[in-house]
Design a protein around this motif. Structure first.
Motif, mmCIF file in Angstrom:
data_model
loop_
_atom_site.group_PDB
_atom_site.id
_atom_site.type_symbol
_atom_site.label_atom_id
_atom_site.label_comp_id
_atom_site.label_asym_id
_atom_site.label_seq_id
_atom_site.Cartn_x
_atom_site.Cartn_y
_atom_site.Cartn_z
ATOM 1 N N TYR A 250 0.818 -1.212 0.000
ATOM 2 C CA TYR A 250 0.000 0.000 0.000
ATOM 3 C C TYR A 250 0.854 1.266 0.000
ATOM 4 C CZ TYR A 250 -3.276 -3.634 1.278
ATOM 5 O OH TYR A 250 -4.012 -4.793 1.279
ATOM 6 N N LEU A 251 2.155 1.092 -0.045
ATOM 7 C CA LEU A 251 3.059 2.241 -0.059
ATOM 8 C C LEU A 251 2.912 3.050 -1.344
ATOM 9 C CD1 LEU A 251 6.388 0.705 1.296
ATOM 10 C CD2 LEU A 251 5.142 2.603 2.335
ATOM 11 N N VAL A 252 2.999 4.368 -1.205
ATOM 12 C CA VAL A 252 3.028 5.267 -2.360
ATOM 13 C C VAL A 252 4.202 6.223 -2.190
ATOM 14 C CG1 VAL A 252 0.548 5.157 -2.794
ATOM 15 C CG2 VAL A 252 1.456 6.906 -1.241
ATOM 16 N N GLU A 253 4.568 6.881 -3.259
ATOM 17 C CA GLU A 253 5.542 7.956 -3.147
ATOM 18 C C GLU A 253 4.921 9.054 -2.298
ATOM 19 O OE1 GLU A 253 9.110 9.895 -3.580
ATOM 20 O OE2 GLU A 253 8.627 7.879 -4.343
ATOM 21 N N PRO A 254 5.510 9.401 -1.160
ATOM 22 C CA PRO A 254 4.872 10.367 -0.261
ATOM 23 C C PRO A 254 4.549 11.691 -0.958
ATOM 24 C CG PRO A 254 6.703 9.303 0.837
ATOM 25 C CD PRO A 254 6.769 8.881 -0.603
ATOM 26 N N TYR A 255 3.377 12.196 -0.680
ATOM 27 C CA TYR A 255 2.945 13.460 -1.277
ATOM 28 C C TYR A 255 3.730 14.639 -0.717
ATOM 29 C CZ TYR A 255 -0.052 17.431 -2.444
ATOM 30 O OH TYR A 255 -0.521 18.632 -2.900
ATOM 31 N N GLY A 256 3.997 14.589 0.573
ATOM 32 C CA GLY A 256 4.678 15.708 1.226
ATOM 33 C C GLY A 256 3.712 16.564 2.017
ATOM 34 N N THR A 257 4.110 17.782 2.316
ATOM 35 C CA THR A 257 3.329 18.681 3.168
ATOM 36 C C THR A 257 2.032 19.119 2.488
ATOM 37 O OG1 THR A 257 5.380 19.513 4.149
ATOM 38 C CG2 THR A 257 3.393 20.840 4.469
ATOM 39 N N PHE A 258 0.961 19.110 3.260
ATOM 40 C CA PHE A 258 -0.314 19.623 2.760
ATOM 41 C C PHE A 258 -1.027 20.336 3.900
ATOM 42 C CE2 PHE A 258 -0.978 15.274 4.171
ATOM 43 C CZ PHE A 258 -2.071 15.388 5.011
ATOM 44 N N GLN A 259 -1.953 21.211 3.544
ATOM 45 C CA GLN A 259 -2.687 21.976 4.541
ATOM 46 C C GLN A 259 -3.938 21.233 4.964
ATOM 47 O OE1 GLN A 259 -3.149 25.625 2.123
ATOM 48 N NE2 GLN A 259 -1.995 26.678 3.711
ATOM 49 N N LYS A 260 -4.275 21.325 6.241
ATOM 50 C CA LYS A 260 -5.540 20.820 6.751
ATOM 51 C C LYS A 260 -5.775 21.413 8.137
ATOM 52 C CE LYS A 260 -4.303 16.684 9.291
ATOM 53 N NZ LYS A 260 -4.792 17.340 10.520
ATOM 54 N N ALA A 261 -6.983 21.257 8.645
ATOM 55 C CA ALA A 261 -7.308 21.755 9.979
ATOM 56 C C ALA A 261 -6.592 20.926 11.033
ATOM 57 C CB ALA A 261 -8.814 21.695 10.206
ATOM 58 N N THR A 262 -6.284 21.551 12.166
ATOM 59 C CA THR A 262 -5.636 20.848 13.269
ATOM 60 C C THR A 262 -6.662 20.109 14.122
ATOM 61 O OG1 THR A 262 -4.227 21.095 15.221
ATOM 62 C CG2 THR A 262 -5.757 22.896 14.747
ATOM 63 N N GLN A 263 -6.209 19.043 14.787
ATOM 64 C CA GLN A 263 -7.070 18.326 15.731
ATOM 65 C C GLN A 263 -6.606 18.515 17.177
ATOM 66 O OE1 GLN A 263 -5.703 16.273 13.077
ATOM 67 N NE2 GLN A 263 -7.470 16.581 11.760
ATOM 68 N N VAL A 264 -5.861 19.570 17.439
ATOM 69 C CA VAL A 264 -5.355 19.814 18.787
ATOM 70 C C VAL A 264 -6.506 19.860 19.792
ATOM 71 C CG1 VAL A 264 -4.244 21.537 20.255
ATOM 72 C CG2 VAL A 264 -3.233 20.943 18.039
ATOM 73 N N ASN A 265 -7.643 20.405 19.403
ATOM 74 C CA ASN A 265 -8.797 20.515 20.299
ATOM 75 C C ASN A 265 -9.852 19.443 20.032
ATOM 76 O OD1 ASN A 265 -7.924 22.964 21.646
ATOM 77 N ND2 ASN A 265 -8.323 23.999 19.709
ATOM 78 N N TYR A 266 -9.448 18.371 19.404
ATOM 79 C CA TYR A 266 -10.380 17.301 19.037
ATOM 80 C C TYR A 266 -10.885 16.561 20.269
ATOM 81 C CZ TYR A 266 -11.998 13.015 16.704
ATOM 82 O OH TYR A 266 -12.744 11.955 16.248
ATOM 83 N N HIS A 267 -12.205 16.287 20.314
ATOM 84 C CA HIS A 267 -12.812 15.667 21.485
ATOM 85 C C HIS A 267 -13.467 14.324 21.177
ATOM 86 C CE1 HIS A 267 -12.156 19.139 24.066
ATOM 87 N NE2 HIS A 267 -12.591 19.912 23.085
ATOM 88 N N GLY A 268 -13.205 13.738 20.033
ATOM 89 C CA GLY A 268 -13.745 12.422 19.747
ATOM 90 C C GLY A 268 -15.248 12.420 19.648
ATOM 91 N N ASN A 269 -15.891 11.405 20.247
ATOM 92 C CA ASN A 269 -17.345 11.301 20.168
ATOM 93 C C ASN A 269 -17.909 10.775 21.489
ATOM 94 O OD1 ASN A 269 -17.499 8.276 20.068
ATOM 95 N ND2 ASN A 269 -16.383 8.579 18.151
ATOM 96 N N LYS A 270 -19.209 10.805 21.603
ATOM 97 C CA LYS A 270 -19.856 10.439 22.868
ATOM 98 C C LYS A 270 -19.765 8.950 23.171
ATOM 99 C CE LYS A 270 -24.472 10.093 20.784
ATOM 100 N NZ LYS A 270 -25.840 10.656 20.792
ATOM 101 N N VAL A 271 -19.422 8.138 22.161
ATOM 102 C CA VAL A 271 -19.264 6.703 22.398
ATOM 103 C C VAL A 271 -17.945 6.423 23.107
ATOM 104 C CG1 VAL A 271 -19.129 4.429 21.325
ATOM 105 C CG2 VAL A 271 -20.662 6.157 20.374
#
Length: 302
Positions: A250-271
């Motif tokens: 399943y290895l691919v040539e790594p894409y490298g840096t990309f932008q996305k939102a951070t999950q620093v404040n991520y709280h998962g779910n109620k389960v």
């Protein structure tokens, strides 16, 4: 049905962070079906001819800066990537299939619906869904328009909320979120959705650290509350290896840096984190504070 190829599109990381998830998902699908299956791994690409193309420097192709994952918006491009023909299944990579995937593939769909998914109305979850690609054409923007709009994913999630008739609900256990109190025997497709408690971390994080790489999830890592589900992932992981599946496949040539939102404040779910859900006041305060600090918040189904 036996001769029909079941097409499954899977959203995954472009820098080889999700290899364990990909292997387990691939194995789990094939373990439970005799039908031919084609899996399309949707990963950011530098190839301008790829439907997953993104040039982060020139702002061409997909704009990912407001996504929670490296693939959040890709699901909307599946109908066009399927030439607006037939059906196509979408799944996040963090899924274990425990039934014959043909059950989901052949699920009835009413005349108005363009997608089969969990829930309905404002609670529809498209993290495991089935597209009617032809019917979806009249409701979805063209690929180039999808790629160019940083708000595209959010807008289309809102469209689904405003037009619930576009979603045909299925049995909840086809997208079971982290167990939801069900025994394994009653789960058809397990989505270990809480990014902080994912079973694959115990394999992926040491592998990535050994190569000097970091995982794309930047939130807090913690144990999953269901030991039986943790053991289930371990079982499927070992079974996959025993049946000749390999991470390097399943290895691919790594894409490298990309932008996305951070999950620093991520709280998962109620389960997975019921105590967090109970303490709604503190969570609301945290949310408001983080909203001022970081506009790139997201919901569980992003």
């Amino acid at each position: 049905m036996n001769s029909e190829v079941i097409k499954v599109f899977v959203g995954c990381d472009p820098n080889n962070c999700d290899l364990e998830q990909m292997m387990v998902l691939d194995y789990s699908i094939r373990k439970h079906t005799q039908h031919p299956v084609e899996i399309v791994w949707m990963q950011l690409s530098h190839d301008p001819d790829s439907p997953w193309y993104s040039n982060q420097e020139t702002q061409e192709g997909w704009h990912t800066e407001k996504w929670a994952t490296p693939f959040s918006g890709f699901r909307w491009a599946i109908p066009e990537s399927s030439n607006f023909e037939g059906r196509s299944i979408y799944m996040d990579a963090d899924v274990i299939v425990l039934c014959d995937i043909a059950e989901l593939w052949s699920h009835p769909m009413n005349n108005e619906a363009i997608v089969i998914a969990k829930g309905g109305k404002s609670t529809a979850r498209l993290c495991t869904c089935v597209w009617d690609c032809e019917k979806a054409k009249q409701h979805l923007p063209a690929l180039k328009e999808l790629q160019a709009d940083p708000e595209g994913h959010k807008k289309l999630m809102q469209l689904i909320k405003e037009k619930p008739e576009l979603v045909q609900p299925y049995q909840d256990s086809y997208n079971n979120i982290d167990g939801e109190g069900l025994p394994i025997e009653q789960i058809k497709i397990l989505h270990y959705s809480d990014m902080g408690t994912q079973f694959s971390h115990k394999y992926a994080l040491p592998r990535l650290e050994a190569s000097g790489q970091k995982h794309w999830f930047d939130g807090k890592i913690m144990p999953h509350p269901r030991q039986d589900l943790t053991e289930l992932f371990d079982q499927y992981y070992q079974e996959a290896l025993d049946h000749g599946f390999k991470l390097e496949n399943y290895l691919v040539e790594p894409y490298g840096t990309f932008q996305k939102a951070t999950q620093v404040n991520y709280h998962g779910n109620k389960v997975t984190r019921p105590e967090d859900e109970k303490n709604w006041f503190n969570r609301s305060i945290k949310y408001l504070k983080s909203a001022f600090r970081d506009k790139k918040r997201f919901s569980l189904d992003d």
